[in-house]
Enzyme design. Sequence first.
Site, PDB file in Angstrom:
ATOM      1  N   ASP A  16       7.527  -6.309  -7.802  1.00 18.61           N
ATOM      2  CA  ASP A  16       6.880  -5.982  -9.204  1.00 18.61           C
ATOM      3  C   ASP A  16       5.723  -6.774  -9.373  1.00 18.61           C
ATOM      4  OD1 ASP A  16       5.969  -5.363 -11.958  1.00 18.61           O
ATOM      5  OD2 ASP A  16       8.011  -4.682 -12.612  1.00 18.61           O
ATOM      6  N   ARG A  74      -0.649  18.874 -10.697  1.00 19.80           N
ATOM      7  CA  ARG A  74       0.587  18.027 -10.528  1.00 19.80           C
ATOM      8  C   ARG A  74       0.666  17.420  -9.082  1.00 19.80           C
ATOM      9  NH1 ARG A  74       4.998  20.744  -9.418  1.00 19.80           N
ATOM     10  NH2 ARG A  74       4.783  21.932 -11.047  1.00 19.80           N
ATOM     11  N   TYR A  95      12.043  -7.285 -15.349  1.00 22.84           N
ATOM     12  CA  TYR A  95      11.627  -6.678 -16.750  1.00 22.84           C
ATOM     13  C   TYR A  95      12.820  -5.836 -17.263  1.00 22.84           C
ATOM     14  CZ  TYR A  95       9.389  -3.332 -19.677  1.00 22.84           C
ATOM     15  OH  TYR A  95       9.090  -2.373 -21.079  1.00 22.84           O
ATOM     16  N   LYS A 140      -0.402  -2.942 -17.928  1.00 19.33           N
ATOM     17  CA  LYS A 140      -0.876  -4.501 -18.656  1.00 19.33           C
ATOM     18  C   LYS A 140      -2.338  -4.769 -17.791  1.00 19.33           C
ATOM     19  CE  LYS A 140       3.310  -3.880 -19.916  1.00 19.33           C
ATOM     20  NZ  LYS A 140       4.644  -4.339 -19.211  1.00 19.33           N
TER      21      LYS A 140
HETATM   22  C1  LIG Z   1       5.663  -3.447 -18.690  1.00 20.15           C
HETATM   23  C2  LIG Z   1       6.288  -3.729 -17.465  1.00 20.15           C
HETATM   24  C3  LIG Z   1       7.149  -2.605 -16.861  1.00 20.15           C
HETATM   25  C4  LIG Z   1       7.423  -1.238 -17.361  1.00 20.15           C
HETATM   26  O1  LIG Z   1       6.236  -0.707 -17.469  1.00 20.15           O
HETATM   27  P1  LIG Z   1       5.765   0.416 -18.339  1.00 20.15           P
HETATM   28  O2  LIG Z   1       4.399   0.866 -18.219  1.00 20.15           O
HETATM   29  O3  LIG Z   1       5.856  -0.347 -19.701  1.00 20.15           O
HETATM   30  O4  LIG Z   1       6.831   1.459 -18.403  1.00 20.15           O
HETATM   31  C5  LIG Z   1       7.881  -3.098 -15.579  1.00 20.15           C
HETATM   32  N1  LIG Z   1       7.554  -4.356 -15.041  1.00 20.15           N
HETATM   33  C6  LIG Z   1       6.970  -5.394 -15.832  1.00 20.15           C
HETATM   34  C7  LIG Z   1       6.707  -6.680 -14.994  1.00 20.15           C
HETATM   35  C8  LIG Z   1       6.452  -5.132 -16.848  1.00 20.15           C
HETATM   36  O5  LIG Z   1       5.852  -6.100 -17.556  1.00 20.15           O
END
Ligand SMILES: *Cc1c(COP(=O)(O)O)cnc(C)c1O
Length: 387
Positions: free
Chosen positions: A178, A54, A106, A203
């Site tokens: 982000d 962890r 998001y 992604k």
């Molecule tokens: C998918 C996404 C998230 C969230 O991520 P997860 O891995 O699904 O928890 C946050 N920001 C953006 C821009 C995303 O496309």
Amino acid sequence: MKDSNSHRPGFATRAIHDGQHPDPLTGAVNVPIYLSSTYAQEEIGKHKGYEYSRVSNPTRDALETNLASLEGGTSAHVFSSGMAAIMAMITMLRSGDHVLCGENVYGGTPRLFNQIVTRYGIEFSYVDTSDPENVRRAIRPATKLVHIETPTNPIMTLSDIRAIANVCHEHGVELAVDNTFMSPYFQRPIEFGADIVMHSTTKFLNGHSDGLGGVLIGTRPEHKENFAFVQKCTGGILSPFECWLVLRGVKTLAVRMRQHDSSGRRIAEYLAGHSKVKKVYYPGLPLHPQYELAKRQMCGFGALISFETGSLENANAMLRHVKVCTLGESLGGVETLISHPATMTHAAIGAEARAKLGITDGLVRISVGIEDVDDLLADLDQALAQI
Ligand SMILES: *Cc1c(COP(=O)(O)O)cnc(C)c1O
């Protein structure tokens, strides 16, 4: 356009080698998946730097070293999902602090902020960050963090990272970006003054739609210390196997992104010239209102395109007939995903909020994959003919 390979060593080289040296024991060229919860110690207090997974794990260390290098940060910490990474970032704040957030980030981000984090006395407000003056006006004495996303989903509105970073720093506020949509291959917010970069590695960084993950890339010793402490205390870490999947994905990030971008441009141009398509949202089209900013802060335009079909019926007529493209949520994988924001990713925000953001019932979003672009164009062509 900036040359993404103007650094030494170049991006693709670092993607393949940083944090990933041949295994000293066997020479294995890939970092092993260290499936071990604990580590043998020689005597009291004497070990090889690992005690319990962890806290730290060699496969995770390799990924974190790699991602810090690609974003140009000084540390990276990976979590079990993008949302877990955002939550880890929020633990830097205390009751009474205020966070200013982009109004079109998001959907999971405001859900977490408004429905869970506000319980702990942290306040959130939302502004359109496409104008940095809106950020300046909305900063309060209690503001500690500004969180933005650029481009936004699904309307592809950009925010000027450098201008917002300057506003933040005048007020002693940190800027988090982000960067999921662009990946570090096309946009590196730290070079424009961002303090923290966050990704859903689910992604483009993973790139194969086979694992979830999130990362926080920091620029200050406090980030490194704090995010490592959150990993240890809250335990929402990325598993060694999923770390390895992201490491494997990142090795091809440069070639994947180049293909996503070249196919993205072809498809955006095709859509812009199609008689059934009323409007196309893609930062790489000169008609995008922020095309100049796109060229300044991104070195490619990427894979995400939205377009207006005119109505829910029109959208469904085409979505029912796609064959190569897959109808589904998410983005950033090798396969082309096509989605209907009003009923999928943005259903929960309600009709009024959608109208404010310009998300109509006829809007369709594509995450262009790396299939043969002629097959994608033919697929879209036959599907649009159904309208
Ligand atoms: C998918 C996404 C998230 C969230 O991520 P997860 O891995 O699904 O928890 C946050 N920001 C953006 C821009 C995303 O496309």
